[in-house]
Design a protein around this motif. Sequence first.
Motif, PDB file in Angstrom:
ATOM      1  N   LEU A   1      82.080  13.850  27.072  1.00 36.31           N
ATOM      2  CA  LEU A   1      81.312  15.035  27.454  1.00 36.31           C
ATOM      3  C   LEU A   1      82.133  15.838  28.453  1.00 36.31           C
ATOM      4  CD1 LEU A   1      78.375  14.390  29.941  1.00 36.31           C
ATOM      5  CD2 LEU A   1      80.323  12.871  29.704  1.00 36.31           C
ATOM      6  N   CYS A   2      81.754  17.084  28.640  1.00 35.45           N
ATOM      7  CA  CYS A   2      82.545  17.968  29.503  1.00 35.45           C
ATOM      8  C   CYS A   2      82.215  17.730  30.974  1.00 35.45           C
ATOM      9  CB  CYS A   2      82.300  19.437  29.130  1.00 35.45           C
ATOM     10  SG  CYS A   2      80.683  20.104  29.605  1.00 35.45           S
ATOM     11  N   SER A   3      83.104  18.189  31.838  1.00 29.97           N
ATOM     12  CA  SER A   3      82.929  17.976  33.273  1.00 29.97           C
ATOM     13  C   SER A   3      81.729  18.751  33.813  1.00 29.97           C
ATOM     14  CB  SER A   3      84.196  18.397  34.022  1.00 29.97           C
ATOM     15  OG  SER A   3      84.504  19.754  33.768  1.00 29.97           O
ATOM     16  N   GLY A   4      81.413  19.872  33.181  1.00 27.91           N
ATOM     17  CA  GLY A   4      80.262  20.661  33.642  1.00 27.91           C
ATOM     18  C   GLY A   4      78.936  19.974  33.393  1.00 27.91           C
ATOM     19  N   CYS A   5      78.870  19.161  32.345  1.00 28.07           N
ATOM     20  CA  CYS A   5      77.604  18.501  32.005  1.00 28.07           C
ATOM     21  C   CYS A   5      77.452  17.123  32.645  1.00 28.07           C
ATOM     22  CB  CYS A   5      77.484  18.358  30.487  1.00 28.07           C
ATOM     23  SG  CYS A   5      77.153  19.920  29.635  1.00 28.07           S
ATOM     24  N   LYS A   6      78.550  16.572  33.165  1.00 29.85           N
ATOM     25  CA  LYS A   6      78.465  15.227  33.754  1.00 29.85           C
ATOM     26  C   LYS A   6      77.420  15.147  34.873  1.00 29.85           C
ATOM     27  CE  LYS A   6      81.108  11.516  35.883  1.00 29.85           C
ATOM     28  NZ  LYS A   6      82.341  11.129  36.598  1.00 29.85           N
ATOM     29  N   PRO A   7      77.371  16.103  35.829  1.00 25.50           N
ATOM     30  CA  PRO A   7      76.333  16.010  36.865  1.00 25.50           C
ATOM     31  C   PRO A   7      74.912  16.161  36.310  1.00 25.50           C
ATOM     32  CG  PRO A   7      78.095  17.522  37.519  1.00 25.50           C
ATOM     33  CD  PRO A   7      78.298  17.233  36.080  1.00 25.50           C
ATOM     34  N   ARG A   8      74.803  16.861  35.194  1.00 25.37           N
ATOM     35  CA  ARG A   8      73.472  17.118  34.627  1.00 25.37           C
ATOM     36  C   ARG A   8      72.858  15.866  34.006  1.00 25.37           C
ATOM     37  NH1 ARG A   8      74.471  21.853  30.552  1.00 25.37           N
ATOM     38  NH2 ARG A   8      72.265  21.409  30.122  1.00 25.37           N
ATOM     39  N   VAL A   9      73.696  14.899  33.592  1.00 29.24           N
ATOM     40  CA  VAL A   9      73.166  13.695  32.935  1.00 29.24           C
ATOM     41  C   VAL A   9      73.074  12.530  33.918  1.00 29.24           C
ATOM     42  CG1 VAL A   9      74.004  14.428  30.687  1.00 29.24           C
ATOM     43  CG2 VAL A   9      75.468  13.003  32.124  1.00 29.24           C
ATOM     44  N   HIS A  10      73.286  12.804  35.220  1.00 31.39           N
ATOM     45  CA  HIS A  10      73.129  11.789  36.272  1.00 31.39           C
ATOM     46  C   HIS A  10      73.977  10.548  36.014  1.00 31.39           C
ATOM     47  CE1 HIS A  10      69.898  14.316  37.698  1.00 31.39           C
ATOM     48  NE2 HIS A  10      69.301  14.236  36.516  1.00 31.39           N
ATOM     49  N   ASN A  11      75.250  10.797  35.614  1.00 31.31           N
ATOM     50  CA  ASN A  11      76.241   9.736  35.420  1.00 31.31           C
ATOM     51  C   ASN A  11      75.848   8.749  34.326  1.00 31.31           C
ATOM     52  OD1 ASN A  11      78.857   8.942  36.219  1.00 31.31           O
ATOM     53  ND2 ASN A  11      78.018   7.153  37.298  1.00 31.31           N
ATOM     54  N   ARG A  12      75.014   9.187  33.375  1.00 33.20           N
ATOM     55  CA  ARG A  12      74.646   8.356  32.236  1.00 33.20           C
ATOM     56  C   ARG A  12      75.125   9.017  30.959  1.00 33.20           C
ATOM     57  NH1 ARG A  12      73.321   3.052  33.133  1.00 33.20           N
ATOM     58  NH2 ARG A  12      72.285   2.933  35.168  1.00 33.20           N
ATOM     59  N   CYS A  13      75.780   8.246  30.097  1.00 34.14           N
ATOM     60  CA  CYS A  13      76.268   8.780  28.834  1.00 34.14           C
ATOM     61  C   CYS A  13      75.082   9.298  28.018  1.00 34.14           C
ATOM     62  CB  CYS A  13      77.014   7.709  28.045  1.00 34.14           C
ATOM     63  SG  CYS A  13      77.492   8.241  26.384  1.00 34.14           S
ATOM     64  N   PRO A  14      75.104  10.529  27.569  1.00 39.60           N
ATOM     65  CA  PRO A  14      73.975  11.060  26.806  1.00 39.60           C
ATOM     66  C   PRO A  14      73.860  10.464  25.410  1.00 39.60           C
ATOM     67  CG  PRO A  14      75.776  12.632  26.832  1.00 39.60           C
ATOM     68  CD  PRO A  14      76.176  11.524  27.760  1.00 39.60           C
ATOM     69  N   THR A  15      74.915   9.745  24.981  1.00 33.27           N
ATOM     70  CA  THR A  15      74.891   9.166  23.638  1.00 33.27           C
ATOM     71  C   THR A  15      74.392   7.723  23.646  1.00 33.27           C
ATOM     72  OG1 THR A  15      76.760  10.570  22.992  1.00 33.27           O
ATOM     73  CG2 THR A  15      76.296   8.670  21.598  1.00 33.27           C
ATOM     74  N   CYS A  16      74.955   6.887  24.547  1.00 29.06           N
ATOM     75  CA  CYS A  16      74.571   5.473  24.548  1.00 29.06           C
ATOM     76  C   CYS A  16      73.854   5.055  25.822  1.00 29.06           C
ATOM     77  CB  CYS A  16      75.798   4.589  24.325  1.00 29.06           C
ATOM     78  SG  CYS A  16      77.011   4.667  25.680  1.00 29.06           S
ATOM     79  N   ARG A  17      73.751   5.948  26.801  1.00 27.47           N
ATOM     80  CA  ARG A  17      73.055   5.713  28.065  1.00 27.47           C
ATOM     81  C   ARG A  17      73.783   4.752  28.993  1.00 27.47           C
ATOM     82  NH1 ARG A  17      70.881   9.815  28.904  1.00 27.47           N
ATOM     83  NH2 ARG A  17      69.668   8.841  30.580  1.00 27.47           N
ATOM     84  N   HIS A  18      75.030   4.362  28.674  1.00 23.90           N
ATOM     85  CA  HIS A  18      75.811   3.550  29.598  1.00 23.90           C
ATOM     86  C   HIS A  18      76.285   4.401  30.766  1.00 23.90           C
ATOM     87  CE1 HIS A  18      76.993  -0.054  26.828  1.00 23.90           C
ATOM     88  NE2 HIS A  18      75.685   0.199  26.820  1.00 23.90           N
ATOM     89  N   GLU A  19      76.645   3.730  31.862  1.00 24.34           N
ATOM     90  CA  GLU A  19      77.134   4.460  33.017  1.00 24.34           C
ATOM     91  C   GLU A  19      78.484   5.098  32.698  1.00 24.34           C
ATOM     92  OE1 GLU A  19      78.127   3.675  37.764  1.00 24.34           O
ATOM     93  OE2 GLU A  19      77.147   2.122  36.538  1.00 24.34           O
ATOM     94  N   LEU A  20      78.684   6.312  33.157  1.00 21.36           N
ATOM     95  CA  LEU A  20      79.899   7.047  32.825  1.00 21.36           C
ATOM     96  C   LEU A  20      81.089   6.627  33.678  1.00 21.36           C
ATOM     97  CD1 LEU A  20      78.563  10.671  32.245  1.00 21.36           C
ATOM     98  CD2 LEU A  20      79.704   9.212  30.574  1.00 21.36           C
TER      99      LEU A  20
END
Length: 304
Positions: A76-95
């Motif tokens: 995912l892009c750097s702009g969206c990383k803060p928006r997902v609260h450090n959770r992968c939007p695909t598998c929900r693992h920690e980024l």
Amino acid sequence: MASGNPFFDDLKSKPEAIDPPQNEDILDGESMNDPTQPSTKPNLVVYSSVRELLECPVCLNAMYPPIHQCSNGHTLCSGCKPRVHNRCPTCRHELGNIRCLALEKVAASLELPCKYQSYGCLDMYPYYSKLKHESQCSYRPYSCPYAGSECTVVGDIPSLVAHLRNYHKVDMHSGSTFNHRYVKSNPHEVENATWMLTVFSCYGQYFCLHFEAFQLGMAPVYIAFLRFMGDDNEAKNYSYSLEVGGNGRKLIWQGVPRSIRDSHRKVRDSFDGLLIQRNMALFFSGGDKKELKLRVTGRIWKEQ
């Protein structure tokens, strides 16, 4: 758990190595040795696949360094990383702070067409230079120059001229001189408003003449200015003059038309035109000063 991203779901369900397709499959039966047959289909397939890889699954925009990934390889892009609260939007693992350097290098090797290709820009640009080019591309569409309506229509100059004529019912004139009369029955109640937009065709180009009233501090003022329907570097090839007067006095303005790349509000708020204070405008109108009657004349000419 389904990821919502078909590409990553496919990777998870098929972890084994995938053999590259054979040439005859890619070319759909076309001979590689026939110089008369353009082999563009593989390029299109590769471009489409890589473009999907470089698309952020959250905002769906192209990703630029730093490109982040989770431990499972989802990006995912750097702009969206803060928006997902450090959770992968695909598998929900920690980024964490893992960068996908391989994908960044792949992107650096690409040359892609400009997004305004359909408007006439046919060049190819390095992936990391593409955004900068598109922000300045001379083929990028123009916004509708009609003020006061918040019109969202964009297009090339011929389509905008037709739009102004057919949708906004703007007066169209041929020639490089103008003589317009503006009347307002109660000038003491002027609000921010566009009174007039007229389009002139001359020298093979189109120009927009604006005349309007707006509040400057506590008092209303009137302004007339010209905008060029084209880019700024072309607008500088032309000049124009405006004149208004009455009772033996007159004001004269001479300037260079502004490109419609500059918004109507930007030009107006920079006072780049013939500016008339209300008291002076009423003086020009004559009579009992209860009705505004201004005649604005002018001309456009091409610099040598």
